[in-house]
Design a protein around this motif. Sequence first.
Motif, PDB file in Angstrom:
ATOM      1  N   GLN A 298      -6.040   6.589 -31.924  1.00 29.85           N
ATOM      2  CA  GLN A 298      -5.471   6.097 -30.671  1.00 29.85           C
ATOM      3  C   GLN A 298      -5.346   7.224 -29.651  1.00 29.85           C
ATOM      4  O   GLN A 298      -5.599   7.027 -28.457  1.00 29.85           O
ATOM      5  N   ALA A 299      -4.972   8.414 -30.125  1.00 31.06           N
ATOM      6  CA  ALA A 299      -4.852   9.562 -29.222  1.00 31.06           C
ATOM      7  C   ALA A 299      -6.212   9.936 -28.646  1.00 31.06           C
ATOM      8  O   ALA A 299      -6.339  10.217 -27.444  1.00 31.06           O
ATOM      9  N   ARG A 300      -7.238   9.935 -29.487  1.00 33.28           N
ATOM     10  CA  ARG A 300      -8.588  10.272 -29.010  1.00 33.28           C
ATOM     11  C   ARG A 300      -9.053   9.278 -27.945  1.00 33.28           C
ATOM     12  O   ARG A 300      -9.734   9.657 -26.989  1.00 33.28           O
ATOM     13  N   ALA A 301      -8.698   8.021 -28.133  1.00 31.86           N
ATOM     14  CA  ALA A 301      -9.105   7.006 -27.159  1.00 31.86           C
ATOM     15  C   ALA A 301      -8.336   7.147 -25.850  1.00 31.86           C
ATOM     16  O   ALA A 301      -8.873   6.851 -24.773  1.00 31.86           O
ATOM     17  N   ARG A 302      -7.107   7.621 -25.932  1.00 27.78           N
ATOM     18  CA  ARG A 302      -6.262   7.664 -24.737  1.00 27.78           C
ATOM     19  C   ARG A 302      -6.447   8.942 -23.925  1.00 27.78           C
ATOM     20  O   ARG A 302      -6.249   8.946 -22.702  1.00 27.78           O
ATOM     21  N   ILE A 303      -6.814  10.027 -24.573  1.00 25.96           N
ATOM     22  CA  ILE A 303      -6.917  11.319 -23.888  1.00 25.96           C
ATOM     23  C   ILE A 303      -7.866  11.275 -22.691  1.00 25.96           C
ATOM     24  O   ILE A 303      -7.520  11.772 -21.607  1.00 25.96           O
TER      25      ILE A 303
END
Length: 553
Positions: A298-303
């Motif tokens: 989720q973090a990779r998608a949001r960054i």
Amino acid sequence: MSLAAGILSRTFTRPQQVTELIRQQGADPNAQPQLRMEGTTGGFTPYPLLSLCIGNLTDNRIPSIWAADGDDEEPPVALPQWSSPDLQEAIMKALIEGGADINAIPTNEAGVDCPGTTPVRVAIKACNEKAFRLLMAQGGLLLGGRKVMLLPWTLDTDRPTEDHEATLLSFYQQLIRRDPTLATETAARYAGNPLHWAAATDLVWSQSFIDSYIDLLVANGADMTAVDINDWTPLDCAAIWGDHRAAASLCRRLSSADINRGTPNDPNDTPLTAAAWMLDDKTQLLDDDTAEEADKDQARARIPHLKSTIRVLLQAGADIARLPTGTEGHRRRRRLVLPEYKMVLNEVPDVVVSAVNAALRPQRDHSMLLARLLPLAPHHDGPSTHPSPSSLSFGPQEAEAVGWKIGSFLHEPHTAMATIDGYLMGESLLKRRVIAAVAHFVTQAATRTTSNREVVGGSRHVQHEGDAESTKVTVPPLQCFAVNGGQQGGGQHRVLGVREVVHKARLDEAAQHGVEGVVKGFSTHLGDKDCQFQWQQLGYINRRGQFVSLGIN
């Protein structure tokens, strides 16, 4: 067959079946099936039967029905379609005539209201015009307190089409016409208004749709600076969520003060600070060996979205100097912002080129046409009674020069300004300098030159007197700026072009904030020395050969 089963499976073939179940067998038209993923326990999502009647007409690109999965998640549910839209409408009418409450707001097992499962909300999300019109035609329909202006929740992978967005926008316009106060409605739990909601949705909507949606809200009184229970404005929400499209739409409407507004308890807790904090949080998560892989995904998608939002804020004039630097965490977040500003600064030259081209395009197009047509124009070289008109005679490039001069009446400086406004959205020193430089260049290029070749420069073959062969020379683009030589410069004014002036503005920004890696992109063999001057020295040489200051500071 039960009433709920027939609706969920779409096995009813005529509305009389619904009426008979209600009147003769006592079926409850206000039943609320509790949807939960098979094999899970815990929570559920309640839906009125009237809501479950409504078919999703987006091919489930926009989910309209969600089920609980016992893990605080709600996966979407794709119900089958009715055999025809008319049958769907007839079933809905049978439920309403049988006593179905069109205004009921279901509650879940925790006693929390679920306005998203009401019939009108489901009809909106499903882009089902027939169901929406039927509900809107009901005299007792209530809209307030149901967050009907909330954009539908989606999955990251959902892809609404332009037609879906047009349908949704039509629904929202009809809702506002029915009740304009819906644009200013606040959520009971969080106190945010529809602009807050719009800034915290998934990034599946187009920029044009978000712009139109926010236009509708603002035109009907939605406050862009209102704060929610966390003291966040809609722009704060967009910054934290990483919604760069909502951020861009809001920034185009907000003042510089509002873009750089902090919270009541911390004046430096600006939207840029919030976005940097969230980017740092997600970046740190990737290095946390104890974090769940799903959280890292989720973090990779949001960054990337957070980075895009930071760039939007910087384009709008968000002040890097307001970022706190008191702790190592603060400084780490500031370091995350600087590469994004480098990207913004490195895109400015392309924006300037686009701005100049937009302003000169009408002049270029018409002058090219005139240059071809003028030599063909019939002309009397002799008395007016001369029986045989001849073509106009022109020397080398003379027709081009005449066409360019006539075309100068058609140049459009405002399009250059609009292009720059579209990129550097807010007020900033960088924007003021770039706009002033481009405005001067466009005017000089359109009115003080003899051809487009003089504007753009390039390679030329020059024939020198007495030489048998021509020599290829490189001519720089129009140099319509001058740096005042003054007494120290011996009175010699150094000329330069718009590229050098814009690069100087970028260099100053980079130096002020410690940004590294700003690419010059021209005359690299000179380094930056051809772009060094003091702004108060910058001007131009007028027709009488006199230096005139441009007053750019």
